[in-house]
Design a protein around this motif. Structure first.
Motif, PDB file in Angstrom:
ATOM      1  N   ASN A 135       0.845  -1.189   0.000  1.00 53.91           N
ATOM      2  CA  ASN A 135       0.000   0.000   0.000  1.00 53.91           C
ATOM      3  C   ASN A 135       0.884   1.243   0.000  1.00 53.91           C
ATOM      4  O   ASN A 135       1.998   1.218   0.526  1.00 53.91           O
ATOM      5  CB  ASN A 135      -0.918   0.016   1.215  1.00 53.91           C
ATOM      6  N   TYR A 136       0.399   2.300  -0.586  1.00 55.36           N
ATOM      7  CA  TYR A 136       1.138   3.560  -0.601  1.00 55.36           C
ATOM      8  C   TYR A 136       0.204   4.696  -0.183  1.00 55.36           C
ATOM      9  O   TYR A 136      -1.025   4.572  -0.239  1.00 55.36           O
ATOM     10  CB  TYR A 136       1.715   3.845  -1.992  1.00 55.36           C
ATOM     11  N   THR A 137       0.784   5.788   0.256  1.00 55.45           N
ATOM     12  CA  THR A 137       0.020   6.951   0.702  1.00 55.45           C
ATOM     13  C   THR A 137       0.223   8.103  -0.272  1.00 55.45           C
ATOM     14  O   THR A 137       1.351   8.401  -0.664  1.00 55.45           O
ATOM     15  CB  THR A 137       0.444   7.387   2.113  1.00 55.45           C
ATOM     16  N   ASP A 138      -0.868   8.742  -0.652  1.00 57.42           N
ATOM     17  CA  ASP A 138      -0.830   9.902  -1.532  1.00 57.42           C
ATOM     18  C   ASP A 138      -0.778  11.156  -0.655  1.00 57.42           C
ATOM     19  O   ASP A 138      -1.753  11.494   0.010  1.00 57.42           O
ATOM     20  CB  ASP A 138      -2.068   9.918  -2.426  1.00 57.42           C
ATOM     21  N   PHE A 139       0.361  11.847  -0.656  1.00 58.16           N
ATOM     22  CA  PHE A 139       0.557  12.996   0.231  1.00 58.16           C
ATOM     23  C   PHE A 139       0.192  14.330  -0.420  1.00 58.16           C
ATOM     24  O   PHE A 139       0.568  15.380   0.107  1.00 58.16           O
ATOM     25  CB  PHE A 139       2.008  13.049   0.715  1.00 58.16           C
ATOM     26  N   THR A 140      -0.523  14.305  -1.524  1.00 61.89           N
ATOM     27  CA  THR A 140      -0.923  15.565  -2.138  1.00 61.89           C
ATOM     28  C   THR A 140      -1.824  16.355  -1.191  1.00 61.89           C
ATOM     29  O   THR A 140      -2.564  15.786  -0.381  1.00 61.89           O
ATOM     30  CB  THR A 140      -1.668  15.321  -3.458  1.00 61.89           C
ATOM     31  N   GLN A 141      -1.754  17.648  -1.311  1.00 59.64           N
ATOM     32  CA  GLN A 141      -2.478  18.526  -0.384  1.00 59.64           C
ATOM     33  C   GLN A 141      -3.976  18.488  -0.638  1.00 59.64           C
ATOM     34  O   GLN A 141      -4.429  18.467  -1.775  1.00 59.64           O
ATOM     35  CB  GLN A 141      -1.952  19.956  -0.531  1.00 59.64           C
ATOM     36  N   GLY A 142      -4.745  18.484   0.456  1.00 64.17           N
ATOM     37  CA  GLY A 142      -6.191  18.515   0.345  1.00 64.17           C
ATOM     38  C   GLY A 142      -6.708  19.947   0.298  1.00 64.17           C
ATOM     39  O   GLY A 142      -5.948  20.914   0.417  1.00 64.17           O
ATOM     40  N   SER A 143      -7.995  20.080   0.122  1.00 66.25           N
ATOM     41  CA  SER A 143      -8.613  21.408   0.074  1.00 66.25           C
ATOM     42  C   SER A 143      -8.715  22.004   1.476  1.00 66.25           C
ATOM     43  O   SER A 143      -8.679  21.288   2.475  1.00 66.25           O
ATOM     44  CB  SER A 143     -10.005  21.312  -0.555  1.00 66.25           C
ATOM     45  N   PHE A 144      -8.832  23.333   1.550  1.00 66.86           N
ATOM     46  CA  PHE A 144      -8.938  24.031   2.829  1.00 66.86           C
ATOM     47  C   PHE A 144     -10.398  24.370   3.132  1.00 66.86           C
ATOM     48  O   PHE A 144     -11.155  24.711   2.228  1.00 66.86           O
ATOM     49  CB  PHE A 144      -8.116  25.322   2.822  1.00 66.86           C
ATOM     50  N   ARG A 145     -10.745  24.264   4.396  1.00 65.01           N
ATOM     51  CA  ARG A 145     -12.079  24.667   4.858  1.00 65.01           C
ATOM     52  C   ARG A 145     -11.933  25.785   5.880  1.00 65.01           C
ATOM     53  O   ARG A 145     -11.152  25.666   6.837  1.00 65.01           O
ATOM     54  CB  ARG A 145     -12.822  23.482   5.466  1.00 65.01           C
ATOM     55  N   VAL A 146     -12.660  26.857   5.673  1.00 60.83           N
ATOM     56  CA  VAL A 146     -12.580  28.009   6.568  1.00 60.83           C
ATOM     57  C   VAL A 146     -13.408  27.735   7.824  1.00 60.83           C
ATOM     58  O   VAL A 146     -14.571  27.338   7.742  1.00 60.83           O
ATOM     59  CB  VAL A 146     -13.092  29.287   5.880  1.00 60.83           C
ATOM     60  N   THR A 147     -12.784  27.939   9.006  1.00 63.18           N
ATOM     61  CA  THR A 147     -13.496  27.744  10.272  1.00 63.18           C
ATOM     62  C   THR A 147     -13.556  29.021  11.096  1.00 63.18           C
ATOM     63  O   THR A 147     -14.471  29.204  11.889  1.00 63.18           O
ATOM     64  CB  THR A 147     -12.818  26.648  11.109  1.00 63.18           C
ATOM     65  N   GLY A 148     -12.545  29.881  10.937  1.00 62.27           N
ATOM     66  CA  GLY A 148     -12.495  31.106  11.738  1.00 62.27           C
ATOM     67  C   GLY A 148     -11.977  30.891  13.149  1.00 62.27           C
ATOM     68  O   GLY A 148     -11.811  31.850  13.896  1.00 62.27           O
ATOM     69  N   ASN A 149     -11.685  29.648  13.525  1.00 63.18           N
ATOM     70  CA  ASN A 149     -11.152  29.337  14.847  1.00 63.18           C
ATOM     71  C   ASN A 149      -9.638  29.526  14.829  1.00 63.18           C
ATOM     72  O   ASN A 149      -8.946  28.954  13.997  1.00 63.18           O
ATOM     73  CB  ASN A 149     -11.511  27.901  15.229  1.00 63.18           C
ATOM     74  N   THR A 150      -9.116  30.306  15.769  1.00 67.28           N
ATOM     75  CA  THR A 150      -7.687  30.621  15.794  1.00 67.28           C
ATOM     76  C   THR A 150      -6.828  29.380  15.846  1.00 67.28           C
ATOM     77  O   THR A 150      -5.764  29.303  15.213  1.00 67.28           O
ATOM     78  CB  THR A 150      -7.363  31.511  17.004  1.00 67.28           C
ATOM     79  N   TYR A 151      -7.263  28.374  16.586  1.00 67.57           N
ATOM     80  CA  TYR A 151      -6.437  27.186  16.803  1.00 67.57           C
ATOM     81  C   TYR A 151      -6.675  26.081  15.774  1.00 67.57           C
ATOM     82  O   TYR A 151      -6.110  25.001  15.884  1.00 67.57           O
ATOM     83  CB  TYR A 151      -6.656  26.651  18.218  1.00 67.57           C
TER      84      TYR A 151
END
Length: 257
Positions: free
Chosen positions: A76-92
């Motif tokens: 098995n191999y892992t695909d490390f390509t970047q995923g999409s971003f989701r805006v939360t507005g939470n500082t942390y």
């Protein structure tokens, strides 16, 4: 004929393994920081090969291999390509734009601690003011120390991971990277740990506060693959049924003739 049964059987086992990998991807399609996996296969474990007219041994035919047909499950191999971003507005809630991982102090059930790495940045402050993951593991700074903040003050996190409170720099979140991701072993759904031979480097990713990196699983693509795997499995199943019918005829009808 019996070899044909074995080939079809190994095909079914391989497709089942691919199905398990794919369904795990679909189950984690909404997991923050999850990286999808893929399955590989090999044509033969060992192949029957024959030397013909080998002058070095007197022009005789020699077997140099063993017949073992069928498909073999690969790695098995892992695909490390970047995923999409989701805006939360939470500082942390933090996301990494680029290559790198957050460093986490992980404690197992036996109480042993080790450093794990993750792309999942869904962090929060615990009652003692430590920056932790959803599971309570501590986020580490550039000095491999736990990050402790004042819960009564607001925090700001810049693109370099520097955390400031009331205008004073408190800590800097560690972003680590590795020269070769093949030396990273997956642990759980979103953690990775280096194995022997791994070479750590400084991560170049930009930290984005108020965002989360979602899984890089494309549901439509996975569903198409799911249909293809199902059809391949059914094809091998029909081959076995055909062979079974032929063997039944040979045993019950041709024998009487």
């Amino acid at each position: 004929m019996l070899k044909g049964l074995y080939v079809a059987y190994t095909g079914m086992i391989n497709e089942q393994h691919r199905m398990d990998t794919l369904t795990n991807n679909l189950a984690n399609a909404s997991t923050v920081g999850y990286k999808k996996e893929g399955a590989t296969s090999q044509s033969f474990d060992e192949v029957l090969t024959v030397k013909i007219k080998d002058a070095s041994v007197g022009n005789v035919t020699q077997r140099i291999g063993r017949n073992n047909p069928g498909v073999k499950i690969g790695e098995n191999y892992t695909d490390f390509t970047q995923g999409s971003f989701r805006v939360t507005g939470n500082t942390y809630d933090l996301a990494l734009a680029g290559d790198g991982f957050f460093a986490i102090e992980f404690t197992n059930k036996a109480g042993e601690t080790s450093t794990m790495y993750t792309r999942g940045g869904q962090f929060t402050l615990n009652t003692q003011g430590y920056l932790v993951t959803e599971d309570g593991d501590y986020v580490l700074d550039t000095q491999n120390r736990r990050i402790r903040l004042n819960t009564l003050q607001d925090s700001q996190i810049d693109s370099n991971g520097r955390i400031t409170q009331n205008g004073t720099a408190v800590a800097t979140i560690q972003v680590a990277d590795f020269e070769d991701y093949n030396y990273l072993e997956k642990y759980g759904e979103t953690y990775y740990r280096p194995v022997e031979g791994a070479r750590a480097t400084r991560g170049t990713a930009e930290i984005k506060s108020g965002y989360l990196e979602m899984a890089n699983v494309q549901i439509v693509s996975e569903m198409v693959n799911l249909i293809a795997i199902t059809r391949a499995y059914e094809s091998n199943q029909k081959i076995i049924q055909t062979y079974d019918g032929s063997l039944e005829i040979a045993a019950t009808q041709l024998g009487r003739v």
